[in-house]
Design a protein around this motif. Structure first.
Motif, PDB file in Angstrom:
ATOM      1  N   ALA A  25       0.945  -1.161   0.127  1.00 25.97           N
ATOM      2  CA  ALA A  25       0.036   0.053  -0.061  1.00 25.97           C
ATOM      3  C   ALA A  25       0.807   1.211  -0.195  1.00 25.97           C
ATOM      4  O   ALA A  25       0.507   2.187  -0.671  1.00 25.97           O
ATOM      5  CB  ALA A  25      -0.961   0.014   1.118  1.00 25.97           C
ATOM      6  N   TRP A  26       2.019   1.249   0.802  1.00 30.87           N
ATOM      7  CA  TRP A  26       2.884   2.249   0.677  1.00 30.87           C
ATOM      8  C   TRP A  26       3.436   2.605  -0.525  1.00 30.87           C
ATOM      9  O   TRP A  26       3.387   3.763  -0.863  1.00 30.87           O
ATOM     10  CB  TRP A  26       3.888   2.179   1.922  1.00 30.87           C
ATOM     11  CG  TRP A  26       4.862   3.222   2.166  1.00 30.87           C
ATOM     12  CD1 TRP A  26       6.265   3.232   1.777  1.00 30.87           C
ATOM     13  CD2 TRP A  26       4.639   4.286   2.919  1.00 30.87           C
ATOM     14  NE1 TRP A  26       6.730   4.641   2.100  1.00 30.87           N
ATOM     15  CE2 TRP A  26       5.833   5.020   3.207  1.00 30.87           C
ATOM     16  CE3 TRP A  26       3.317   4.953   3.706  1.00 30.87           C
ATOM     17  CZ2 TRP A  26       5.802   6.346   3.663  1.00 30.87           C
ATOM     18  CZ3 TRP A  26       3.446   6.038   4.366  1.00 30.87           C
ATOM     19  CH2 TRP A  26       4.643   6.983   4.267  1.00 30.87           C
ATOM     20  N   ILE A  27       3.738   1.451  -1.369  1.00 28.88           N
ATOM     21  CA  ILE A  27       4.485   1.655  -2.497  1.00 28.88           C
ATOM     22  C   ILE A  27       3.432   2.031  -3.556  1.00 28.88           C
ATOM     23  O   ILE A  27       3.636   3.235  -4.222  1.00 28.88           O
ATOM     24  CB  ILE A  27       5.135   0.381  -2.685  1.00 28.88           C
ATOM     25  CG1 ILE A  27       6.349   0.157  -2.124  1.00 28.88           C
ATOM     26  CG2 ILE A  27       5.392   0.375  -4.573  1.00 28.88           C
ATOM     27  CD1 ILE A  27       7.135  -1.038  -2.617  1.00 28.88           C
ATOM     28  N   LEU A  28       2.378   1.618  -3.630  1.00 26.27           N
ATOM     29  CA  LEU A  28       1.296   2.037  -4.685  1.00 26.27           C
ATOM     30  C   LEU A  28       0.769   3.502  -4.466  1.00 26.27           C
ATOM     31  O   LEU A  28       0.392   4.052  -5.617  1.00 26.27           O
ATOM     32  CB  LEU A  28      -0.358   1.129  -4.388  1.00 26.27           C
ATOM     33  CG  LEU A  28      -0.349  -0.109  -5.296  1.00 26.27           C
ATOM     34  CD1 LEU A  28       1.000  -0.950  -5.143  1.00 26.27           C
ATOM     35  CD2 LEU A  28      -1.480  -0.876  -4.845  1.00 26.27           C
ATOM     36  N   ASP A  29       0.929   3.978  -3.160  1.00 26.09           N
ATOM     37  CA  ASP A  29       0.544   5.457  -3.012  1.00 26.09           C
ATOM     38  C   ASP A  29       1.382   6.449  -3.334  1.00 26.09           C
ATOM     39  O   ASP A  29       1.518   7.540  -2.744  1.00 26.09           O
ATOM     40  CB  ASP A  29       0.017   5.613  -1.536  1.00 26.09           C
ATOM     41  CG  ASP A  29      -1.057   6.590  -1.593  1.00 26.09           C
ATOM     42  OD1 ASP A  29      -1.705   6.971  -2.458  1.00 26.09           O
ATOM     43  OD2 ASP A  29      -1.492   7.199  -0.324  1.00 26.09           O
ATOM     44  N   HIS A  30       2.265   6.337  -4.471  1.00 21.50           N
ATOM     45  CA  HIS A  30       3.349   7.079  -4.438  1.00 21.50           C
ATOM     46  C   HIS A  30       2.815   8.359  -5.223  1.00 21.50           C
ATOM     47  O   HIS A  30       3.252   9.694  -4.781  1.00 21.50           O
ATOM     48  CB  HIS A  30       4.491   6.534  -5.297  1.00 21.50           C
ATOM     49  CG  HIS A  30       5.378   7.611  -6.039  1.00 21.50           C
ATOM     50  ND1 HIS A  30       5.195   8.075  -7.109  1.00 21.50           N
ATOM     51  CD2 HIS A  30       6.609   8.151  -5.364  1.00 21.50           C
ATOM     52  CE1 HIS A  30       6.204   8.871  -7.467  1.00 21.50           C
ATOM     53  NE2 HIS A  30       6.880   8.934  -6.318  1.00 21.50           N
ATOM     54  N   ASP A  31       2.000   8.213  -6.273  1.00 22.54           N
ATOM     55  CA  ASP A  31       1.293   9.409  -7.001  1.00 22.54           C
ATOM     56  C   ASP A  31       0.202   9.113  -7.655  1.00 22.54           C
ATOM     57  O   ASP A  31      -0.196   7.948  -7.798  1.00 22.54           O
ATOM     58  CB  ASP A  31       2.602   9.947  -8.242  1.00 22.54           C
ATOM     59  CG  ASP A  31       2.512   9.039  -9.427  1.00 22.54           C
ATOM     60  OD1 ASP A  31       1.662   9.144 -10.240  1.00 22.54           O
ATOM     61  OD2 ASP A  31       3.312   7.959  -9.143  1.00 22.54           O
ATOM     62  N   ASP A  32      -0.724  10.043  -7.709  1.00 21.52           N
ATOM     63  CA  ASP A  32      -2.353  10.004  -7.863  1.00 21.52           C
ATOM     64  C   ASP A  32      -2.532   9.118  -9.118  1.00 21.52           C
ATOM     65  O   ASP A  32      -3.091   8.182  -9.271  1.00 21.52           O
ATOM     66  CB  ASP A  32      -2.927  11.317  -7.959  1.00 21.52           C
ATOM     67  CG  ASP A  32      -4.376  11.047  -7.812  1.00 21.52           C
ATOM     68  OD1 ASP A  32      -5.091  10.438  -7.060  1.00 21.52           O
ATOM     69  OD2 ASP A  32      -5.008  11.533  -8.817  1.00 21.52           O
ATOM     70  N   ALA A  33      -1.901   9.425 -10.212  1.00 18.93           N
ATOM     71  CA  ALA A  33      -2.118   8.858 -11.429  1.00 18.93           C
ATOM     72  C   ALA A  33      -1.585   7.411 -11.468  1.00 18.93           C
ATOM     73  O   ALA A  33      -2.239   6.427 -11.985  1.00 18.93           O
ATOM     74  CB  ALA A  33      -1.343   9.698 -12.455  1.00 18.93           C
ATOM     75  N   SER A  34      -0.556   7.205 -11.000  1.00 21.21           N
ATOM     76  CA  SER A  34       0.094   5.762 -10.909  1.00 21.21           C
ATOM     77  C   SER A  34      -0.818   4.715 -10.065  1.00 21.21           C
ATOM     78  O   SER A  34      -1.060   3.905 -10.343  1.00 21.21           O
ATOM     79  CB  SER A  34       1.393   5.878 -10.390  1.00 21.21           C
ATOM     80  OG  SER A  34       2.315   6.416 -11.325  1.00 21.21           O
TER      81      SER A  34
END
Length: 421
Positions: free
Chosen positions: A283-292
């Motif tokens: 979850a921490w990695i996924l939430d890097h930037d909004d579009a990604s």
């Protein structure tokens, strides 16, 4: 964003070091433990809104967990990694992992490619074959590159720093030494995210071997624009359409997207939860930037995008198996605490030739007008129709096109001795 970056030339070293082959072989018990931890996740209640305003949604994470625990196969990723020549070398007291693939073409242009956070060398694996073997992938022999893809200290299979100070300035110096130790007399460098910071600093350090650089996350934001966005001022009149969109993207990121960077810049050691929980790490990695994050959510909802479910989990699993959640985060702390202040997207006054590739769903898509002012020797600018923060990973064909076309004018300079034997 307030990640300080130092400017000014630094003396570099050329100290030969042992280079030894490396293969990845993860013990099966580690994979068994990973699956057990995923299945034992203690889930929170779902978000109280119908969108991702509060973070990565529960449905996305549960779909990811199901695929990770029941279908994902790390051994496929391991085989792909081991299909390329991997090496470890020690420079400045730390082990550096890197992939090094030489083209069969005689006049291949050497290029060092640097990842960022939360990426890894896995981001660049899709571009290796098209760059090193262009005739098989729609290019000409004259388009060939030798490719060097190192792992930043604290990331992947590189060593973990045990003392402060491994910031982009020191890493850039290390990359210059690496390329010298590989025997390259002429080469180019490419990067995005932290890779851009490191690559631009290599250009500021200006080793004679470095012919030019490329960025897919350019640092072009004018100081007055950056200050106005940071202060929450209204958008000024007279911006072009691309400048207006960049203003909006940066405004959103500064307001809503800096949580991870703030924590890692201030208190990375506190993030024990992401070192202990694979779902917390994911979850921490996924939430890097909004579009990604939105793109990845679509993938786990069953839609086709530039990344597959397994692509995404290859990178996350690599972070988990190498236990680099916190060691990678320390790059933010080291930069914030061991370098003078400076903005991550601020102009650094690079004087070498620069190739700029722009992807519309990056944190901000650098307008050509800003890029022309930021890079006085910009030799190529191309805004591609699709792609985001992980450009080489998401849209490798566009990325490769940018490298082939962008660096073509520098190849004459490289032919006179750039290739390592």
């Amino acid at each position: 964003m307030t990640q300080p970056i130092a400017e000014g030339p630094l003396q570099t070293t050329s100290v030969m070091s042992d280079i030894r082959p490396f293969r990845v072989s993860v013990p099966e018990e580690q994979l068994t433990d990973l699956r057990h931890r995923i299945k034992a996740t203690k889930w929170p209640e779902r978000e109280t809104l119908a969108d991702d305003t509060q973070g990565v949604q529960l449905a996305t994470m549960q779909a990811l967990a199901s695929h990770w625990a029941n279908e994902y196969d790390w051994r496929k990723a391991e085989a792909r990694i081991n299909s390329y020549p991997n090496f470890i070398t020690n420079i400045d007291g730390i082990d550096i992992h890197f992939i090094h693939v030489k083209s069969k073409e005689k006049n291949a242009l050497p290029m060092i490619v640097t990842h960022g956070w939360p990426g890894s060398f896995i981001e660049q694996m899709k571009i290796i074959d098209p760059l090193t073997n262009p005739t098989k992938y729609g290019g000409n022999a004259a388009d060939a590159f030798d490719v060097v893809i190192p792992s930043i200290p604290g990331y992947g299979f590189s060593g973990k720093p045990t003392t402060p100070g491994w910031n982009p300035v020191r890493i850039a110096k290390t990359w210059i030494t690496l390329m010298r130790n590989l025997g390259y007399n002429k080469y180019v460098a490419q990067g995005g995210d932290w890779g851009n910071a490191i690559t631009e600093i290599m250009a500021l350090q200006a080793p004679p071997e470095l012919l030019g650089i490329s960025t897919n996350m350019a640092a072009t934001v004018p100081a007055d624009i950056d200050a106005a966005i940071g202060a929450g001022k209204p958008k000024p009149a007279g911006l072009t359409a691309d400048e207006s969109r960049a203003w909006d993207q940066l405004g959103f990121f500064y307001k809503n997207g800096l949580g991870y960077a703030n924590e890692m810049s201030l208190r990375p050691q506190t993030l024990y939860g992401i070192a202990d929980s694979p779902i917390g790490l994911a979850a921490w990695i996924l939430d890097h930037d909004d579009a990604s994050q939105k793109m990845i959510a679509r993938v786990f909802a069953g839609q086709r995008e530039g990344l597959s479910r397994d692509d995404i989990l290859d990178n996350i699993t690599m972070y988990w198996l190498t236990n680099t959640a916190i060691s990678s985060a320390r790059l933010y702390w080291d930069t914030a605490h061991t370098l003078p202040p400076g903005g991550f997207f601020s102009i650094r006054n690079v004087k070498l030739p620069v190739v700029v590739t722009v992807f519309p769903d990056e944190i901000y898509a650098a307008p050509k007008t800003w890029a022309e002012r930021a890079y006085t020797k910009m030799i190529y600018y191309n805004k591609f129709p699709k792609g985001g923060h992980f450009a080489a990973w998401e849209q490798p064909e566009y990325f490769v096109t940018g490298m082939r076309d962008g660096f073509r004018s520098l190849r004459t300079s490289a032919v006179a001795g750039g290739r390592a034997d």
